[in-house]
Motif scaffolding. Structure first.
Motif, PDB file in Angstrom:
ATOM      1  N   PHE A  84       0.777  -1.236   0.000  1.00 23.93           N
ATOM      2  CA  PHE A  84       0.000   0.000   0.000  1.00 23.93           C
ATOM      3  C   PHE A  84       0.806   1.281   0.000  1.00 23.93           C
ATOM      4  CE2 PHE A  84      -4.202  -1.614   0.108  1.00 23.93           C
ATOM      5  CZ  PHE A  84      -4.115  -2.841   0.719  1.00 23.93           C
ATOM      6  N   SER A  85       2.135   1.165   0.158  1.00 30.39           N
ATOM      7  CA  SER A  85       2.887   2.418   0.164  1.00 30.39           C
ATOM      8  C   SER A  85       3.213   2.862  -1.246  1.00 30.39           C
ATOM      9  CB  SER A  85       4.159   2.271   0.989  1.00 30.39           C
ATOM     10  OG  SER A  85       4.909   1.192   0.494  1.00 30.39           O
ATOM     11  N   GLY A  86       3.159   1.927  -2.172  1.00 32.83           N
ATOM     12  CA  GLY A  86       3.472   2.296  -3.552  1.00 32.83           C
ATOM     13  C   GLY A  86       2.222   2.373  -4.398  1.00 32.83           C
ATOM     14  N   ALA A  87       2.438   2.247  -5.733  1.00 29.83           N
ATOM     15  CA  ALA A  87       1.295   2.283  -6.648  1.00 29.83           C
ATOM     16  C   ALA A  87       0.423   1.055  -6.431  1.00 29.83           C
ATOM     17  CB  ALA A  87       1.804   2.316  -8.085  1.00 29.83           C
ATOM     18  N   PRO A  88      -0.880   1.133  -6.683  1.00 22.63           N
ATOM     19  CA  PRO A  88      -1.607   2.361  -7.021  1.00 22.63           C
ATOM     20  C   PRO A  88      -2.227   3.049  -5.815  1.00 22.63           C
ATOM     21  CG  PRO A  88      -3.004   0.482  -7.350  1.00 22.63           C
ATOM     22  CD  PRO A  88      -1.738  -0.048  -6.749  1.00 22.63           C
ATOM     23  N   PHE A  89      -1.828   2.614  -4.599  1.00 20.55           N
ATOM     24  CA  PHE A  89      -2.588   3.093  -3.441  1.00 20.55           C
ATOM     25  C   PHE A  89      -1.996   4.360  -2.824  1.00 20.55           C
ATOM     26  CE2 PHE A  89      -5.431  -0.371  -3.365  1.00 20.55           C
ATOM     27  CZ  PHE A  89      -4.733  -1.492  -3.744  1.00 20.55           C
ATOM     28  N   PHE A  90      -0.661   4.358  -2.643  1.00 18.92           N
ATOM     29  CA  PHE A  90       0.017   5.494  -2.047  1.00 18.92           C
ATOM     30  C   PHE A  90      -0.579   5.906  -0.702  1.00 18.92           C
ATOM     31  CE2 PHE A  90       2.948   6.057  -5.256  1.00 18.92           C
ATOM     32  CZ  PHE A  90       2.353   6.023  -6.503  1.00 18.92           C
ATOM     33  N   LEU A  91      -1.022   4.928   0.074  1.00 17.27           N
ATOM     34  CA  LEU A  91      -1.707   5.265   1.319  1.00 17.27           C
ATOM     35  C   LEU A  91      -0.777   5.926   2.330  1.00 17.27           C
ATOM     36  CD1 LEU A  91      -4.224   2.407   2.167  1.00 17.27           C
ATOM     37  CD2 LEU A  91      -4.681   4.777   1.585  1.00 17.27           C
ATOM     38  N   THR A  92       0.509   5.558   2.289  1.00 14.71           N
ATOM     39  CA  THR A  92       1.371   6.042   3.364  1.00 14.71           C
ATOM     40  C   THR A  92       1.877   7.450   3.113  1.00 14.71           C
ATOM     41  OG1 THR A  92       3.156   4.854   2.269  1.00 14.71           O
ATOM     42  CG2 THR A  92       2.138   3.790   4.164  1.00 14.71           C
ATOM     43  N   ASN A  93       1.411   8.069   2.070  1.00 12.70           N
ATOM     44  CA  ASN A  93       1.892   9.429   1.806  1.00 12.70           C
ATOM     45  C   ASN A  93       1.156  10.473   2.629  1.00 12.70           C
ATOM     46  OD1 ASN A  93       3.586   8.321   0.022  1.00 12.70           O
ATOM     47  ND2 ASN A  93       2.702   9.217  -1.819  1.00 12.70           N
ATOM     48  N   THR A  94      -0.015  10.136   3.086  1.00 11.21           N
ATOM     49  CA  THR A  94      -0.781  11.114   3.879  1.00 11.21           C
ATOM     50  C   THR A  94      -1.107  10.535   5.240  1.00 11.21           C
ATOM     51  OG1 THR A  94      -2.893  10.250   3.144  1.00 11.21           O
ATOM     52  CG2 THR A  94      -1.898  11.998   1.812  1.00 11.21           C
ATOM     53  N   PHE A  95      -1.375  11.442   6.180  1.00 10.69           N
ATOM     54  CA  PHE A  95      -1.778  10.990   7.501  1.00 10.69           C
ATOM     55  C   PHE A  95      -3.078  10.186   7.416  1.00 10.69           C
ATOM     56  CE2 PHE A  95       1.574  12.227   9.665  1.00 10.69           C
ATOM     57  CZ  PHE A  95       1.601  13.375  10.446  1.00 10.69           C
ATOM     58  N   THR A  96      -4.034  10.742   6.682  1.00  9.87           N
ATOM     59  CA  THR A  96      -5.322  10.056   6.582  1.00  9.87           C
ATOM     60  C   THR A  96      -5.153   8.675   5.981  1.00  9.87           C
ATOM     61  OG1 THR A  96      -6.085  12.236   5.941  1.00  9.87           O
ATOM     62  CG2 THR A  96      -7.714  10.484   5.984  1.00  9.87           C
ATOM     63  N   GLY A  97      -4.374   8.629   4.894  1.00 11.85           N
ATOM     64  CA  GLY A  97      -4.162   7.340   4.254  1.00 11.85           C
ATOM     65  C   GLY A  97      -3.542   6.346   5.211  1.00 11.85           C
ATOM     66  N   THR A  98      -2.545   6.822   5.960  1.00 16.07           N
ATOM     67  CA  THR A  98      -1.882   5.913   6.904  1.00 16.07           C
ATOM     68  C   THR A  98      -2.856   5.463   7.984  1.00 16.07           C
ATOM     69  OG1 THR A  98       0.007   7.361   6.583  1.00 16.07           O
ATOM     70  CG2 THR A  98       0.238   5.596   8.176  1.00 16.07           C
ATOM     71  N   ASN A  99      -3.682   6.411   8.448  1.00 11.07           N
ATOM     72  CA  ASN A  99      -4.651   6.021   9.480  1.00 11.07           C
ATOM     73  C   ASN A  99      -5.606   4.953   8.968  1.00 11.07           C
ATOM     74  OD1 ASN A  99      -3.439   7.894  11.051  1.00 11.07           O
ATOM     75  ND2 ASN A  99      -5.113   9.382  10.999  1.00 11.07           N
ATOM     76  N   VAL A 100      -6.025   5.137   7.715  1.00  9.30           N
ATOM     77  CA  VAL A 100      -6.919   4.127   7.134  1.00  9.30           C
ATOM     78  C   VAL A 100      -6.236   2.764   7.144  1.00  9.30           C
ATOM     79  CG1 VAL A 100      -7.973   3.341   4.998  1.00  9.30           C
ATOM     80  CG2 VAL A 100      -8.251   5.707   5.711  1.00  9.30           C
ATOM     81  N   LEU A 101      -4.986   2.759   6.721  1.00  4.24           N
ATOM     82  CA  LEU A 101      -4.228   1.510   6.698  1.00  4.24           C
ATOM     83  C   LEU A 101      -4.112   0.918   8.103  1.00  4.24           C
ATOM     84  CD1 LEU A 101      -2.848  -0.173   4.595  1.00  4.24           C
ATOM     85  CD2 LEU A 101      -0.696   0.993   5.107  1.00  4.24           C
ATOM     86  N   LEU A 102      -3.886   1.812   9.072  1.00  2.93           N
ATOM     87  CA  LEU A 102      -3.764   1.362  10.453  1.00  2.93           C
ATOM     88  C   LEU A 102      -5.050   0.685  10.931  1.00  2.93           C
ATOM     89  CD1 LEU A 102      -1.655   1.618  12.765  1.00  2.93           C
ATOM     90  CD2 LEU A 102      -3.011   3.512  13.619  1.00  2.93           C
ATOM     91  N   VAL A 103      -6.171   1.353  10.685  1.00  2.41           N
ATOM     92  CA  VAL A 103      -7.451   0.776  11.124  1.00  2.41           C
ATOM     93  C   VAL A 103      -7.697  -0.555  10.438  1.00  2.41           C
ATOM     94  CG1 VAL A 103      -9.940   1.062  11.093  1.00  2.41           C
ATOM     95  CG2 VAL A 103      -8.504   2.987  11.699  1.00  2.41           C
ATOM     96  N   ALA A 104      -7.379  -0.609   9.127  1.00  3.59           N
ATOM     97  CA  ALA A 104      -7.565  -1.868   8.410  1.00  3.59           C
ATOM     98  C   ALA A 104      -6.729  -2.969   9.046  1.00  3.59           C
ATOM     99  CB  ALA A 104      -7.199  -1.695   6.945  1.00  3.59           C
ATOM    100  N   ALA A 105      -5.457  -2.636   9.336  1.00  2.00           N
ATOM    101  CA  ALA A 105      -4.581  -3.630   9.953  1.00  2.00           C
ATOM    102  C   ALA A 105      -5.138  -4.083  11.292  1.00  2.00           C
ATOM    103  CB  ALA A 105      -3.177  -3.052  10.121  1.00  2.00           C
ATOM    104  N   TYR A 106      -5.655  -3.133  12.071  1.00  5.44           N
ATOM    105  CA  TYR A 106      -6.181  -3.498  13.380  1.00  5.44           C
ATOM    106  C   TYR A 106      -7.431  -4.344  13.263  1.00  5.44           C
ATOM    107  CZ  TYR A 106      -2.906  -0.565  15.921  1.00  5.44           C
ATOM    108  OH  TYR A 106      -1.784  -0.031  16.472  1.00  5.44           O
ATOM    109  N   VAL A 107      -8.243  -4.064  12.234  1.00  2.68           N
ATOM    110  CA  VAL A 107      -9.428  -4.906  12.045  1.00  2.68           C
ATOM    111  C   VAL A 107      -8.995  -6.346  11.791  1.00  2.68           C
ATOM    112  CG1 VAL A 107     -11.396  -5.394  10.565  1.00  2.68           C
ATOM    113  CG2 VAL A 107     -10.933  -3.057  11.254  1.00  2.68           C
TER     114      VAL A 107
END
Lengths: 349, 265, 302
Positions: free
Chosen positions: B116-139
């Motif tokens: 998720f840090s690379g294409a096509p998601f780039f989630l780790t580039n923003t705080f919000t994106g990272t938080n989303v990833l965090l919540v997903a991981a915790y789920v």
């Protein structure tokens, strides 16, 4: 000498009474049932004989030996549990052999005894199966075989059939009696099912709230109950309030109608005397020399072999049982009929 | 019960009790020694006064609540649906709910970052994106408990009959799910959520790699590297928190045994 | 009259045929969100790791990474991780078993059972960073127990003990292992029917014989299964070890963690292979656990 003597047994749980003043003499080879509703103390008494409960008072003597305080694994009594309690990690053969292997019997003798016993309960082919592969009825047979294998002095059964289907229950019931008589083994059988007790036993001990109500043969218990509890617990019973006319001569009155009973009834009269009579003793129609009363038909239930007629006698319900016949002529509902019953068939409580 | 047996039982209880309480006692005692020579709550005062404490605590709490909500939103309808329409999938779902055990936190975060840090998601580039990833991981991490609690709750009620009754009265799926079924499994869902929240609050592994010291777990670790007394008081606070949550769960469940396999290891 | 009856049933048939077919497809729609989530956040990462583990530095397909798992430094990391997991699983298993026994069959007051189960619920969740702190405060160089023992004349650290060692970490792991054992094994102990013991006594067995021939055999699958779970639990643990030893003890998880932070192995593929290796171990553990649980459930179903 009595084979098994239970003398003045009492057991309390804290302040609650479980069993009180239990006295019983059992002959060798006899089949005795403890019969009563839940909580009457029948299982507690059985467990005292097995050694899983220690009585607070009283003694248990087996063949003259005082076993009251003997630990359960030294008593040589065999117990069959309601939930079968088969060891799940052992095959049928190993389960049956358990008591023998504990006594360090040589292996070939064990094998022989196990086959013998399994033949008696008709489970030889299932020797290698495991309990989870057996039906309820089969498991119960294994439990029976396991208890019998050690040739116990007394066989104890704690509601062994209550977890089974009705049909299997009837089959197994007969099996148990057959095996008991074949082996002539002294047996105590605990149940709340009257049909079981009546059909199997040499004698029945009727219990209620920790005390013995009556001890007698099935016939005696059914036809000559000594307390109101026994009378109404066993079978169906009509209870009709009566007024005393002449107690010595056995004359009583129900509403405006009079009846006569044989005055040789020993049950003491309570404050509210009632006439007690079994439904099958009451007949439809006039019979000479018998008590005759008028009643009104309220409902007729067809139960198969028996037709049950619900009548109203001076405002009180009365049950009348008639054997079914193809060409049976029955009265109509709300019809007024005459019913008759002999003087000796009833008694007053 | 022979006397000797009971003696042995007390022995083991004593041993276990020692193991339970000594570390807690030691930590508590240590946390009181911040002021030289006298017992005081100085360490606790310092911790509560630290702005980073409140910030990370609230952040983790938010993440925890989101996790619980997202988890329930995802798992509750699914388990309900399977019980109702697709009973053959029950085994599969149970297996899937055990997956987080097979893929431990460290491996999970490794894979998540790679994907998720690379294409096509780039989630780790923003705080919000990272938080989303965090919540997903915790789920994913808390899935076993959430599944188990919800499943237990649904097992206790007759899902099919309730649904059919509601349908015959004209209810749609949303109404059925949230106004008929949900109230009847409230306790199970609540207890599952508390378990999830308790886990997320103290979690370190995934948090440290995804959000660093924005979360409570890594914050505790940072404190531990620099300030020993404060770290002890944090440990006590964390323990009290866990206690509160689990205590609440036990209160709700009264007697049923809850097992967990993965935790904030 | 018969016409009316047959008329009704044919009406019903028409109504059934008029319903959209197949409704079963719509059913699968209901579980789509869940499976989508699992695919995105469990399978995709896992596949990505698997594919990465088969790539060399140029991106070509290779088995070399898995072969490199057998290099001495990595093997020793595996060995240390396995030893710690085994030690804490067996230690936690034994302590947990006896405590669970004490509180179910051991004749202790009823209230103690609930208290123990509650504590176990809390303690099994109390891991990671705060647990490490707690043990440092207890058994560290200036920890309470260390100091107390020194006052009694028993110097732990002089005698070679260190919290920041294999046995120190094991001791710390035990804190959440044995409560977990208690939670898992208590239902199994409850499942030992009282009647089995009574039947055994009735047939002449002593207490020891009953345990040897009935209770322990029945419990063995559960005990083994629980210990396997404990093993897996310790195998995948990261935070506690990191907080306590700062990465000093080279566990597989620590190794993977370092790899995530930066390419310490000089080979990203190897890092991925390590992760997959860990998944294989955990999958093996849980398979054995399921098999054992099946076995015990089958027996206890009776």
């Amino acid at each position: 000498m009595t084979y098994l003597l239970l003398s003045n047994l009492s057991k309390y749980y804290g302040n609650t009474l479980a069993v009180e003043n239990f006295n019983l003499e059992v002959e060798r080879g006899e089949f005795v049932s403890f019969l009563g509703p839940s909580g009457c103390g029948k299982t507690t008494t059985l467990r005292m004989v097995a050694g899983f409960e220690v009585p607070d008072q009283g003694k248990i003597l087996l063949e003259g030996e005082d076993i009251t305080l003997l630990p359960p694994n030294q008593r040589m009594v065999g117990m069959v549990f309601q939930s079968y309690a088969l060891f799940p990690n052992m095959s049928v053969a190993d389960n049956v052999a358990f008591g023998l292997s504990v006594r360090k019997m040589p292996a070939d003798q064990i094998r022989q005894r196990v086959s013998e016993i399994l033949k008696i309960v008709q489970l030889e082919e299932l020797q290698k199966r495991y309990p989870y592969q057996l039906s309820g009825g089969q498991q119960q047979r294994v439990a029976l075989a396991r208890a019998l294998a050690i040739r116990p002095r007394v066989l104890l059964l704690d509601e062994p059939l209550s977890a089974l289907d009705a049909k299997i229950r009837v089959e197994l019931r007969a099996e148990i009696r057959r095996i008991q008589q074949e082996l002539k083994i002294t047996t105590i059988y605990v149940t709340h099912d009257q049909e079981e007790a009546l059909s199997l036993s040499d004698r029945i001990v009727v219990m209620n709230k920790g005390r013995i109500e009556q001890i007698g043969t099935p016939f005696e218990i059914y036809n000559y109950p000594q307390t109101e509890f026994v009378a109404s617990f066993i079978g169906q019973l009509n209870l009709i309030p009566v007024q005393v006319v002449d107690r010595e001569r056995g004359a009583y009155r129900i509403g405006e109608q009079t009846i006569q009973i044989e005055h040789s009834q020993r049950i003491p009269l309570s404050d509210q005397p009632k006439l007690a009579i079994r439904p099958e003793e009451v007949k439809l129609g006039k019979v000479d020399g018998w008590n005759q009363l008028t009643a009104q038909v309220r409902q007729i239930s067809f139960l198969g072999a028996i037709v049950r007629i619900w009548l109203e006698l001076e405002g009180v319900p009365l049950l009348l049982d008639v054997f079914n016949e193809r060409k049976l002529e029955l009265p109509k509902v709300n019809e007024k009929v005459t019913i008759s019953f002999p003087y000796h068939a009833c008694w007053v409580l | 019960m022979s006397k000797r047996n009971v003696l042995w039982s007390w022995f083991w209880m004593f041993l276990g009790g020692l193991y339970f309480f000594l570390p807690l006692l030691a930590t508590f005692e240590f946390s009181l020694k911040a002021r030289k020579g006298v017992y005081s709550f100085l360490a606790y005062e310092r911790v509560f006064a630290d702005p980073l404490f409140l910030r990370t605590f609230i952040f983790s709490l938010e993440m925890a609540v989101f996790t619980a909500l997202a988890g329930i939103l995802l798992i509750f309808p699914t388990v309900y649906w399977i019980r109702l329409k697709l009973p053959q999938l029950r085994g599969l779902i149970e297996f899937v709910s055990m997956l987080p055990f097979v893929v431990p936190a460290i491996v999970l975060v490794f894979g998540l970052i790679r994907v998720f840090s690379g294409a096509p998601f780039f989630l780790t580039n923003t705080f919000t994106g990272t938080n989303v990833l965090l919540v997903a991981a915790y789920v994913v991490l808390t899935m076993p408990y959430l599944y188990r609690s919800i499943d237990t709750g649904l097992q206790a009620i007759d899902v099919r009959t309730l649904t059919e009754a509601a349908q015959s009265l004209g209810a749609g799926w949303g109404t059925i799910l949230f106004r008929v079924i949900l109230p009847n499994v409230r306790v199970s869902i609540l207890s599952g959520s508390f378990l999830a929240v308790a886990t997320v609050m103290g979690e370190f592994t995934i948090a440290s790699f995804l959000v660093g010291i924005r979360a409570f777990g890594p914050y505790m670790s940072l404190v531990g590297q620099n300030k020993t007394y404060e770290s002890s008081s944090l440990a006590i606070i964390s323990f009290a928190l866990t206690w509160a949550f689990i205590g609440l769960i036990q209160l709700l469940n009264r007697g049923r045994v809850q097992t967990q396999i993965a935790g904030a290891h | 009259m018969s016409n009316r009856l047959t008329q009704n049933s044919s009406n019903q048939r028409d109504a059934r045929d008029a319903r959209p077919v197949p409704s079963s497809l719509l059913n699968w729609l209901g579980v789509l969100p869940f499976f989508l989530f699992i695919f995105l956040f469990v399978f995709l990462p896992s596949f990505s790791l698997v594919s990465g583990s088969f790539q060399d530095r140029q991106g070509n397909f290779t088995f070399q990474n898995y072969l490199d798992l057998f290099s001495p430094s990595i093997l020793s990391a595996y060995w240390v991780t396995i030893r710690i997991s085994l030690a804490s699983a067996v230690g936690g298993g034994i302590l947990g078993f006896f405590m669970a026994y004490a509180v179910t069959l051991g004749g202790l007051p009823k209230g103690l059972r609930n208290a123990l189960l509650t504590f176990s619920g809390v303690a099994s969740n109390f891991a990671g960073v705060p647990l490490a702190f707690a043990f440092i405060a207890t058994l560290g160089r200036t920890g309470m127990v260390t100091v107390l023992l020194k006052m009694a004349g028993f110097d732990l650290y002089d005698r070679g003990f260190s919290l920041y060692s294999f046995w120190g970490l094991t001791l710390t792991y035990l804190y959440f292992q044995f409560p977990l054992m208690i939670l898992i094994i208590t239902p199994a102990l409850d499942g030992l029917k009282r009647e089995w013991r009574e039947a055994a006594e009735n047939l002449g067995a002593s207490s020891w014989t009953y345990w040897r021939r009935v209770a322990l055999p029945v419990l063995t699958p559960s005990i083994l299964g629980a210990m396997i779970l404990l093993f897996g639990n310790a195998f995948g643990a990261y935070a506690t070890a990191l907080s306590l030893t700062g990465g000093f003890i080279n566990l597989i998880t620590i190794l993977i963690g370092s790899q995530i932070k930066g390419d310490v192995l000089q080979n990203t593929g190897l890092g991925y292979a390590l992760a997959i290796g860990m998944v294989i171990v955990m999958a093996g553990a849980i398979t054995i656990y399921y098999f054992l649980r099946r076995r015990s459930e089958r027996w206890l179903r009776v």
